[in-house]
Design an enzyme around this catalytic site. Structure first.
Site, PDB file in Angstrom:
ATOM      1  N   PHE A  83       0.820  -1.213   0.000  1.00  8.48           N
ATOM      2  CA  PHE A  83       0.000   0.000   0.000  1.00  8.48           C
ATOM      3  C   PHE A  83       0.855   1.264   0.000  1.00  8.48           C
ATOM      4  O   PHE A  83       0.384   2.339  -0.355  1.00  8.48           O
ATOM      5  CB  PHE A  83      -0.950  -0.005   1.207  1.00  8.48           C
ATOM      6  CG  PHE A  83      -0.381   0.581   2.478  1.00  8.48           C
ATOM      7  CD1 PHE A  83       0.429  -0.165   3.307  1.00  8.48           C
ATOM      8  CD2 PHE A  83      -0.663   1.885   2.832  1.00  8.48           C
ATOM      9  CE1 PHE A  83       0.952   0.380   4.468  1.00  8.48           C
ATOM     10  CE2 PHE A  83      -0.148   2.435   3.997  1.00  8.48           C
ATOM     11  CZ  PHE A  83       0.667   1.686   4.812  1.00  8.48           C
ATOM     12  N   LYS A  84       2.105   1.134   0.394  1.00 12.75           N
ATOM     13  CA  LYS A  84       2.960   2.322   0.462  1.00 12.75           C
ATOM     14  C   LYS A  84       3.171   2.952  -0.907  1.00 12.75           C
ATOM     15  O   LYS A  84       3.532   4.124  -1.006  1.00 12.75           O
ATOM     16  CB  LYS A  84       4.266   1.968   1.131  1.00 12.75           C
ATOM     17  CG  LYS A  84       4.006   1.549   2.582  1.00 12.75           C
ATOM     18  CD  LYS A  84       5.221   1.453   3.418  1.00 12.75           C
ATOM     19  CE  LYS A  84       4.892   1.289   4.882  1.00 12.75           C
ATOM     20  NZ  LYS A  84       4.473  -0.077   5.244  1.00 12.75           N
ATOM     21  N   ASP A  85       2.934   2.197  -1.955  1.00 15.65           N
ATOM     22  CA  ASP A  85       3.036   2.771  -3.301  1.00 15.65           C
ATOM     23  C   ASP A  85       2.052   3.919  -3.512  1.00 15.65           C
ATOM     24  O   ASP A  85       2.336   4.840  -4.275  1.00 15.65           O
ATOM     25  CB  ASP A  85       2.732   1.692  -4.356  1.00 15.65           C
ATOM     26  CG  ASP A  85       3.870   0.691  -4.494  1.00 15.65           C
ATOM     27  OD1 ASP A  85       5.042   1.096  -4.372  1.00 15.65           O
ATOM     28  OD2 ASP A  85       3.579  -0.496  -4.722  1.00 15.65           O
ATOM     29  N   LEU A  96       3.925   6.757  -1.982  1.00 19.27           N
ATOM     30  CA  LEU A  96       5.281   6.998  -2.483  1.00 19.27           C
ATOM     31  C   LEU A  96       5.344   7.167  -3.995  1.00 19.27           C
ATOM     32  O   LEU A  96       6.387   7.517  -4.535  1.00 19.27           O
ATOM     33  CB  LEU A  96       6.222   5.909  -1.980  1.00 19.27           C
ATOM     34  CG  LEU A  96       6.605   6.182  -0.514  1.00 19.27           C
ATOM     35  CD1 LEU A  96       7.144   4.940   0.166  1.00 19.27           C
ATOM     36  CD2 LEU A  96       7.590   7.339  -0.411  1.00 19.27           C
ATOM     37  N   THR A 128       8.308   0.151   2.908  1.00 21.24           N
ATOM     38  CA  THR A 128       8.571   1.547   2.564  1.00 21.24           C
ATOM     39  C   THR A 128       9.815   1.648   1.693  1.00 21.24           C
ATOM     40  O   THR A 128       9.865   2.447   0.760  1.00 21.24           O
ATOM     41  CB  THR A 128       8.803   2.394   3.837  1.00 21.24           C
ATOM     42  OG1 THR A 128       7.674   2.244   4.669  1.00 21.24           O
ATOM     43  CG2 THR A 128       8.979   3.850   3.505  1.00 21.24           C
TER      44      THR A 128
END
Ligand code: PLP
Length: 498
Positions: free
Chosen positions: A110-112, A115, A145
């Site tokens: 989900f960090k995409d 980011l 991350t």
């Protein structure tokens, strides 16, 4: 909203662009909006928008200084053709709940979502502030991350990114995603220690190092950066809209979100969405064996003096959840927040006052789910619903089941479980959860999991094993500062052709 202020002292201010560029406030606090009333949205209007349009509204409220045109172009660059499904974050019905799949971006976590946007926000902020220095992004990662930041910042002009990851504890696929990054402006380095050691090292560097090399400025891509949290607010709204579109709810009806939590960033984005007017019922903070937050939300006592546990959900193996500080600011105010953070640093714990705790408990629920329970969830949900969820998502699902059993969540209310990673990032744990044996090689595990479940591995992960390992450095946590300065110097020399 005009400015951001430090959670520890509202006199420490920054414009939105400055807050994104700096990451951490100079007094060690985190930046928060100075005024929540001005970030309210019109729900009716929001619910008629596409993901990108919603994002434009949300970004516009949090980064008003960048201007609507710039924000539109940031969003275009950030999300166009980067996700493998057109809807970015599909909402999938599973049993009598919904899973919000947030792992369709380039590194399958989900960090995409954040980011992909942060590098563009940062370069736009630098232009806006007429910032002349090169930006060196420092990241401490518990696994996901790191690769999302390295991918996001790859070849982004005017920036370099350096990621510190714990040498042990992350999955082989997670490690490969970092150490095979080919862009010349990014690098990854292993630290002997756990995520908290790496995160503490990075925070210290921010406080102690002004300029690691001449003309270079440090910034953060961790969720301490407000630019990381804002993009995550959008999918809380979008999930709500998906429920409306499915006629699962009526406009205004409350929805509970269950969030697999580590650094408290994702769930805090949900709290901000609620502050903006999204009808949120409960926000459920799901933890694994590292259940500091469960204890905190139940008793008001935050106590990091405990053993760090390695679990099958490594991205949640965290004892110091940085973003909780942002919630403390809004509930307790800056003086108490500063005091608690000082107590946490010096004594390893702090205790909230009763009234403040009750206010937090009015919104947040919690449950912890251990690795065995998470494995049982993966197995059962796959057998009963033919849906494959990763170990982090399974922690959230298990937490939901516990709270439905206790009556805190209602069986028939709309519930959204945030799914934070592709199961194929954790093939070995997945196989073991499904009663199969996993081996040392994640390449083999991935194929085996694919054969066994019939669910296809994402190309971004299956292609990892052919890539060259580029980043091989391993250092002690105590050497991080030196390492950063050397890397910054080396970069400067290369740019100057020396
Ligand atoms: C980072 C991460 C989490 C925890 O999110 P926070 O914002 O740190 O609370 C959960 N699951 C996965 C897969 C992650 O990568």
């Amino acid at each position: 909203m005009k400015n951001y202020v430090s959670t520890r002292n509202p006199e420490v201010k920054a414009t939105p662009a400055q807050a994104v560029l700096k990451g951490l406030a100079p007094d060690g606090g985190l930046f928060v909006p100075d005024d929540l009333d001005s970030i309210k949205v019109n729900m009716q209007a929001m619910m008629n928008m596409s993901y990108r349009e919603m994002a434009r509204v949300v970004f516009g409220l949090f980064f008003p200084d960048l201007g609507d045109k710039t924000l539109a172009s940031i969003l275009e660059k950030s999300y166009e053709n980067k996700f493998d499904v057109p809807e970015l974050a599909p909402l999938v019905p599973v049993s009598d709940s919904y899973v919000l799949e947030l792992f369709h971006g380039p590194t399958c976590a989900f960090k995409d979502v954040a980011l992909s946007a942060l590098p563009n926000l940062m370069t736009a902020s630098a232009r806006h502030e007429n910032f002349q220095k090169r930006i060196l992004i420092l990241v401490a990662t518990s696994g996901d991350t790191g690769s999302a930041a390295l991918t996001g910042f790859s070849n982004v002009e005017g920036t370099d990114a350096l990621v510190f990851y714990p040498e042990t504890g992350i999955s082989q696929s997670q490690r490969l995603q970092m150490v095979t990054q080919p862009a010349s402006n990014v690098r990854a380095c292993a630290v002997k220690g756990n995520f908290d050691d790496a995160q503490r090292g990075v925070k210290e560097i921010f406080q102690e190092v002004e300029e690691p090399a001449e003309g270079v400025s440090l910034s953060s891509a961790n969720s301490i950066n407000i630019g990381r949290l804002v993009p995550q607010i959008v999918y809380y709204f979008n999930a709500y809209k998906s429920l409306l579109d499915r006629k699962a709810i009526k406009l205004g009806q409350e929805v509970s979100y269950i969030v697999p939590t580590g650094n408290f960033g994702d769930i805090f984005a949900g709290w901000l969405a609620r502050a903006m007017g999204l009808p949120v019922g409960r926000l459920i903070c799901a933890s694994n064996e590292n259940d500091v937050l469960t204890e905190f939300l139940n008793t008001g006592r935050y106590n990091k003096k405990r053993d760090f546990m390695r679990t099958t959900s490594p991205s949640m193996d965290i004892l110091v959840s940085s973003n909780l500080e942002r919630l403390l600011y809004f509930v307790c105010g800056p003086e108490k927040t500063a005091r608690y953070m000082e107590e946490l640093r010096t004594k390893g714990e702090y205790q909230l006052e009763e009234d403040d705790l009750l206010e937090i408990q009015g919104v947040f629920g919690c449950a912890s789910v251990n690795s065995n329970e998470s494995a049982e969830v993966i197995n059962r949900v796959f057998r009963e619903n033919n849906y494959l969820m990763d170990p982090h998502t399974a922690v959230a699902w298990g937490a939901m089941e516990k709270l439905v059993a206790s009556g805190e969540l209602k069986k028939d209310e709309a519930k959204v479980v945030l799914s934070t990673a592709s199961p194929y990032k954790f093939s070995r744990s997945m196989l073991e959860a499904l009663g199969q044996t996993g081996g040392e090689s994640d390449h083999e595990n991935m194929k085996k999991l694919q054969d066994y479940t019939g669910v296809k591995a994402p190309e971004a992960l299956s292609s990892l094993f052919e890539k060259e390992v580029i980043h091989k450095d391993v250092i002690e946590a105590g050497q991080m500062k030196e390492y950063v300065i050397e890397a910054a110097e080396a970069g400067r020399r290369i740019r100057n052709g020396q």
